[in-house]
Design an enzyme around this catalytic site. Sequence first.
Site, PDB file in Angstrom:
ATOM      1  CG  ASP A  22      -1.641  -1.365   1.398  1.00  0.00           C
ATOM      2  OD1 ASP A  22      -2.410  -1.451   0.538  1.00  0.00           O
ATOM      3  OD2 ASP A  22      -1.449  -1.971   2.152  1.00  0.00           O
TER       4      ASP A  22
ATOM      5  CG  HIS B 134      -3.423  -5.123   2.635  1.00  0.00           C
ATOM      6  ND1 HIS B 134      -2.978  -4.089   1.432  1.00  0.00           N
ATOM      7  CD2 HIS B 134      -3.895  -6.256   1.702  1.00  0.00           C
ATOM      8  CE1 HIS B 134      -2.944  -4.887   0.402  1.00  0.00           C
ATOM      9  NE2 HIS B 134      -3.528  -6.180   0.345  1.00  0.00           N
TER      10      HIS B 134
END
Length: 323
Positions: A158, A186
Site C-alpha cells: 500500500d 490492508h
Amino acid sequence: MKKTIITITGAAGNIAYSLIFRLLSGQLFPKNTKIQLNLLDVPESSKILQGVKYEIEDCAFESLDSIITTENMEVAFGDSDYILLVGAKPRIKGMQRSDLLLDNANIFKKQGIAINQYCRNSVRVIVVGNPANTNALIVSHHTPKIPSENITSLMRLDQNRAKSIFASKINVSVPSISRLIVWGNHSATQFPDITNVQVDGLDNFSHKYNSDWVKDDFIPRVQNRGAEIIDYRGKSSAASAASAVYDHLNCIVNGSDDWESMGVLSSNTYNISSEIFYSFPLSINNKNYKIIENIDIADLSLSYLKATEKELIHERDIIKDLL
C-alpha cells in the site's frame, strides 16, 4: 560463512515465484551470507514446487546455500530465521474481503501453532496472506513464546502504491518521496497519509495538488488499487506484492532511513486498540521498530484512522472463536 534460513509458505504460488529470485539476488544480506530456502506448500502443489526448485538451481545464485521443498511444517519452520507466510486462498474477481476471513483463518491458526512448537523465539514472521492484519493477529495469538514485535503484517504494498501515485501527480521520482505512510488495514478502509510528506527532504510542493484531489482521487485510488488490478488482470497482485514483501523484509534486516508502514500490535498508541494488528508509521533500525509518536492528526485524518480501526475490530470479532 553465515547461513540464514528463510521459509516461504505457498511457495508454488505466483507471489512466491516472483519473490524467490529477488531474495537470492545478493542484495539483502552481506556477501558472506548464504540463504537456505525452505519452501512449503500443500501436497497437491508438489510437482509445481519441484519445478520451481529446478528453476532456482538453474540460476546458479551465488547467495544460495540449499533448497528444501516440503509439505511438513516442522521441516519448513524448525530452524528458520525468517518466515514469510505468503500462502493463502487468493482473492478473485467478485469476492468480498469478508469471504477470505474464515477461509484463511484456520490456515494461519495451524501455522501459528506449528511456529510456536518448532521455532526459536528469535524468528521473525511476516504475514502476507490476506486479510494480513487479522491473520497476523491469529498467528500472534497462537505463538505465545514468540515476542509480538517479531510478527508484522504486510502494508508496504500500500505504501509503494501510494508513493507511486503521488509521485506521478507531482511529477517527481518515487525515491525522492519520504514520510508517506499508510495507517490501518490492508483494505479499502486504509488511510494513505501525505500530511507529513517530504520530497528530497523539503515540503514546498503543496501547490501541485489540492485537498479535493487528495480526498476524492488519491485516497480512494490507493484504497481500491488491489480491486482495480483484479478488474484488469482477473487476478490479485503478484509481482508488486512480492516486491513489497522484499522491501518489508529488507527494512527488518537492514533498517530504514524513512518512515515505514507495517501492521503491528501497539499499546493503545494514537488511541488505537491494542487488540488488533494496525499499520502505524515506524522507524526501524537494528532489526527493531518503534512507532513514531506525536504526529499531529487532524480531525479528518482521525476519522479515517478510526474507520479502519473499526473494520479491524469487526474482522477480529468474526474470527474470535479461533483466538
